[in-house]
Each structure stands twice: as structure tokens, then as C-alpha cells.
Design a protein around this motif. Structure first.
Motif, short mmCIF file in Angstrom:
data_model
loop_
_atom_site.label_atom_id
_atom_site.label_comp_id
_atom_site.label_asym_id
_atom_site.label_seq_id
_atom_site.Cartn_x
_atom_site.Cartn_y
_atom_site.Cartn_z
N TYR A 99 0.83 -1.20 0.00
CA TYR A 99 0.00 0.00 0.00
C TYR A 99 0.86 1.26 0.00
O TYR A 99 2.03 1.24 0.44
CB TYR A 99 -0.92 0.03 1.23
CG TYR A 99 -1.96 -1.06 1.25
CD1 TYR A 99 -3.17 -0.91 0.57
CD2 TYR A 99 -1.72 -2.24 1.94
CE1 TYR A 99 -4.10 -1.93 0.58
CE2 TYR A 99 -2.66 -3.27 1.95
CZ TYR A 99 -3.85 -3.10 1.26
OH TYR A 99 -4.78 -4.11 1.26
N VAL A 128 -5.21 6.38 -0.21
CA VAL A 128 -4.55 5.11 0.04
C VAL A 128 -4.58 4.36 -1.28
O VAL A 128 -5.63 4.25 -1.92
CB VAL A 128 -5.26 4.29 1.14
CG1 VAL A 128 -4.62 2.91 1.27
CG2 VAL A 128 -5.20 5.03 2.47
N ARG A 130 -3.64 0.77 -3.31
CA ARG A 130 -3.24 -0.63 -3.26
C ARG A 130 -2.36 -0.89 -4.48
O ARG A 130 -2.73 -0.55 -5.62
CB ARG A 130 -4.46 -1.54 -3.29
CG ARG A 130 -4.11 -3.03 -3.15
CD ARG A 130 -5.36 -3.86 -3.00
NE ARG A 130 -6.28 -3.65 -4.11
CZ ARG A 130 -7.56 -3.99 -4.10
NH1 ARG A 130 -8.08 -4.52 -3.02
NH2 ARG A 130 -8.32 -3.78 -5.15
N TYR A 136 -1.38 1.22 -9.61
CA TYR A 136 -1.85 1.61 -8.29
C TYR A 136 -3.37 1.80 -8.39
O TYR A 136 -3.85 2.40 -9.34
CB TYR A 136 -1.23 2.93 -7.84
CG TYR A 136 0.28 2.97 -7.76
CD1 TYR A 136 0.95 4.18 -7.68
CD2 TYR A 136 1.05 1.81 -7.76
CE1 TYR A 136 2.32 4.25 -7.59
CE2 TYR A 136 2.42 1.86 -7.69
CZ TYR A 136 3.06 3.08 -7.61
OH TYR A 136 4.42 3.14 -7.53
N ILE A 159 -5.06 1.43 6.67
CA ILE A 159 -4.22 0.51 5.90
C ILE A 159 -4.56 -0.92 6.31
O ILE A 159 -4.22 -1.35 7.42
CB ILE A 159 -2.73 0.78 6.15
CG1 ILE A 159 -2.40 2.27 6.03
CG2 ILE A 159 -1.88 -0.07 5.22
CD1 ILE A 159 -2.66 2.86 4.66
#
Length: 376
Positions: A99, A128, A130, A136, A159
Motif C-alpha cells: 500500500y 490510500v 493498493r 496503483y 491501511i
């Protein structure tokens, strides 16, 4: 140092940023770099909610966004935490990360630049992310607080799976100036965010041949010393001239990681430079890749390169890559070259090419711009 953990606080040297090579001759180290020069980091963890405070040498009230030379889709500024939730470099991507938590700005205006002065407190986005094999994806809740008075940017994000034993890496970037980071690590997918060429440089086009300096710090099979290209219609040929191409390499090494790229030689293509298309301005890739499959993890074998890599073209789309067709590959240990040949829709002699050679355990070489001959 193997990294930092949630709950750590750390200080960093002042004026230790890496200034991009095309700016070194134009500005002193302390000019226009204070907003990404990390002086300290504070972190805390509550459940799966991570809080990170970037202490900076100076954070102005406002920064100039969408500067001249910044292409659409390019990440212009970022303050970022890279998170290895299980503290295992053999899982995740780009050195073990699952992450990212960031405050950033992505340019969306014209290539010529609008040079908009914008308050940092409300001009950034927070996400955030991943991390996938080559992409991404926005994931989870996050926020940021910018304080010019305290010279801090605070990131807060949820997270999944993070613990007090997770590994954190901190990175700040101004794409026109340079980068600062705490903990050295392999770059995170450098081709996702192409940088503009600097003064005295130009991007590389099909039909051009360039030379690149060798480096003893890189393994010879990814140390690019030259690139030759050819174009026939929409068929692109790229010859990677490497410091050495061995007869064989060791594949499926124990530390390479499962379902991760182990070796890769690739060219990214912006078929229509200056136009908003593809992923962050790039439209296609042609690559020769070896990925460690689950059934072959930790079962190393020595083999010729062409017997283990797959060569193919891919289309870059907003949320990742879509594989298209097989490409041809020719490996010549005698000539120390790896040649890729494939069809790239819409490519012209004015398209932009970016090159990368990658070994997951030893580093990578990235060639994005070429030096222009001196003017009279």
C-alpha cells in the motif's frame, strides 16, 4: 537500516535532497527544495489507522501547480508513505510494498502550463493506494493536513493489515526539482510517472540511436549502454545494448518473491506526446518479462534468457495494463543485446519512448531523455 515501523519518530539531515540532474547546474541545493526536504517524521498507529507527520524545512502557504513543462496526468508533487504490511520483501511489489498513503497533486491542465498558485492546504489530494503488479488502485479512507506555520504535512489513512511490525518508507517529490526519502529501496515503478526532460535534453523518438554511460553499481545484464530503434509502419524494433548479456541467468531465485517480476526489459510508448491519453500520458508497453509463478517459487534454475522470458505488447489503461499481442525477442550474448519487436497502434516517428531494464534483486536502469548537442 531495514525500515521504520508505525510508532517510530526519526530525524533527517537538512538539505540532503536528491536534485534531478537537469537542475543541478541551475540552482543551489537549498533553492526551491525546502517544501520536500524532510527534517523529521512522526508516526502513530491506532488499530489500522496510520498517522504520519512529515516535518519539512519549509512549507509555504502556496505552491505553483500545473507548471510549464508538466504533462497532463503527471504527478507534480507528492508526500508519500510506502507500506510493507507484513515486513516481507518477498511479498507485495516494488521491494515488498502492498500500500501507499500519499498527499499529492496530479496535473490535469494543458501541457503548456497554467502556473496556478494554489494553497497547499486545499490543493492536494489524499489517497490510500493498493499496489498491483504494474498499477496503483485507489483504496481506503485517507486525509491530509498541511500547516505552513508548523512546516508539516500530516497524512492519515486506514491501511488493511498494518501492524506495529509493518515496514514504512517515506518519500517526497517535486517532479521539476528532485526527491527526498528515508530508507534506500528499489524505485516504485518509475515508468508510471514519466518526468519532463530538462534543459539541454529531449525525449527519445523512434528511429534514434543513443548512448548511455555504464555503471559498475548495476548488474551487467540491466546496465544499458546504448539503445537503437527502428520503425516500419507501426512495427517498432528496440535493441537494448547492455554491458553484458550472459548465456544464462538464474531464474526463480529464493528472494525474488512469488508472482513478482524478476527480470524485465521494457519500452514504454507515448504515441501522441502532449496529448491526454493512456496512463499518465503513456499509451503502450513492449516488454520481455520473467515472473516468478507460485509453483516455481524457491526452485531456482539456470537457463538461457529467451527460454524463460515472455515478450509481449500491452496497452496502458487508467487502472493498469491490458495485454495485447506477443512480441518477438532476440537475445545475443555475443553482441550483448536484447532486441524486442512488436506492433504499436498509432506510433509515429514523433512518438516518445522510455526504456527500463530491471532485476528485482539488484536494481534497474531507466533511460528517459537524451542530451542535445551543444548549440553554436
Amino acid at each position: 537500516m531495514e525500515g521504520f515501523a508505525p510508532g517510530d519518530s526519526v530525524t533527517d539531515d537538512v538539505a540532503d535532497v536528491q536534485v534531478w540532474s537537469f537542475t543541478k547546474s541551475d540552482m543551489p541545493i537549498d533553492a526551491d527544495t525546502a517544501h520536500f526536504d524532510i527534517t523529521g517524521i512522526d508516526t502513530s498507529l491506532s488499530g489500522e489507522k496510520l498517522k504520519v507527520v512529515f516535518h519539512l524545512r519549509d512549507l509555504p502557504e502556496s505552491l505553483t501547480f500545473n507548471r510549464t513543462g508538466i504533462q497532463k496526468g503527471m504527478m507534480e508533487y507528492r508526500w508519500e508513505v510506502q507500506i510493507d504490511v507484513d515486513n516481507d520483501r518477498n511479498t507485495g511489489f516494488g521491494g515488498g510494498f502492498e500500500y501507499l498513503l500519499s498527499a499529492h497533486q496530479i496535473a490535469f491542465l494543458s501541457e503548456s502550463g497554467e502556473n496556478v498558485i494554489t494553497p497547499v492546504s486545499n490543493g492536494l489530494e489524499s489517497n490510500v493506494w493498493r499496489i498491483g503488479p504494474r498499477s496503483y488502485v485507489t483504496f481506503g479512507e485517507s486525509s491530509y493536513i498541511a500547516s505552513a506555520e508548523a512546516d508539516t504535512i500530516t497524512l492519515i489513512g486506514t491501511i488493511p493489515g498494518i501492524t506495529a511490525d509493518s515496514r514504512l518508507v517515506f518519500v517526497t517529490t517535486d517532479v521539476m526539482r528532485g526527491e527526498d526519502q528515508l530508507e534506500c529501496h528499489f524505485p516504485m515503478n518509475p515508468l508510471l510517472f514519466p518526468a519532463p526532460c530538462g534543459k539541454g535534453e529531449a525525449f527519445i523518438k523512434p528511429l534514434q540511436t543513443i548512448a548511455d554511460a555504464g555503471s559498475d553499481e548495476l548488474p551487467a545484464h540491466v546496465d544499458i549502454i546504448g539503445i537503437s530503434t527502428a520503425l516500419a509502419g507501426e512495427t517498432l524494433a528496440v535493441i537494448f545494448q547492455l554491458r553484458d548479456v550472459p548465456e544464462t541467468l538464474v531464474f526463480n531465485r529464493a528472494d525474488a518473491g512469488e508472482s513478482a517480476y524478476e527480470y524485465r526489459w521494457e519500452v514504454s510508448i507515448d504515441v501522441d506526446p502532449g496529448q491526454e491519453s493512456g496512463q499518465f500520458g503513456l499509451d503502450y508497453e513492449m516488454s520481455a518479462t520473467h515472473t516468478v509463478s507460485p509453483e516455481n517459487a524457491d526452485s531456482s534454475t539456470t537457463a538461457p534468457i529467451e527460454s524463460k522470458v515472455e515478450a509481449y505488447t500491452s496497452r496502458r489503461i487508467e487502472d493498469g495494463f491490458r495485454r495485447m499481442e506477443e512480441a518477438a525477442i532476440v537475445v545475443s550474448p555475443r553482441a550483448d543485446t536484447i532486441t524486442l519487436i512488436g506492433d504499436i497502434p498509432g506510433i509515429t516517428p514523433d512518438s516518445r519512448l522510455i526504456f527500463n531494464a530491471y532485476d528485482s534483486l539488484s536494481g534497474n536502469e531507466h533511460v528517459e531523455c537524451q542530451e542535445l548537442p551543444p548549440s553554436d
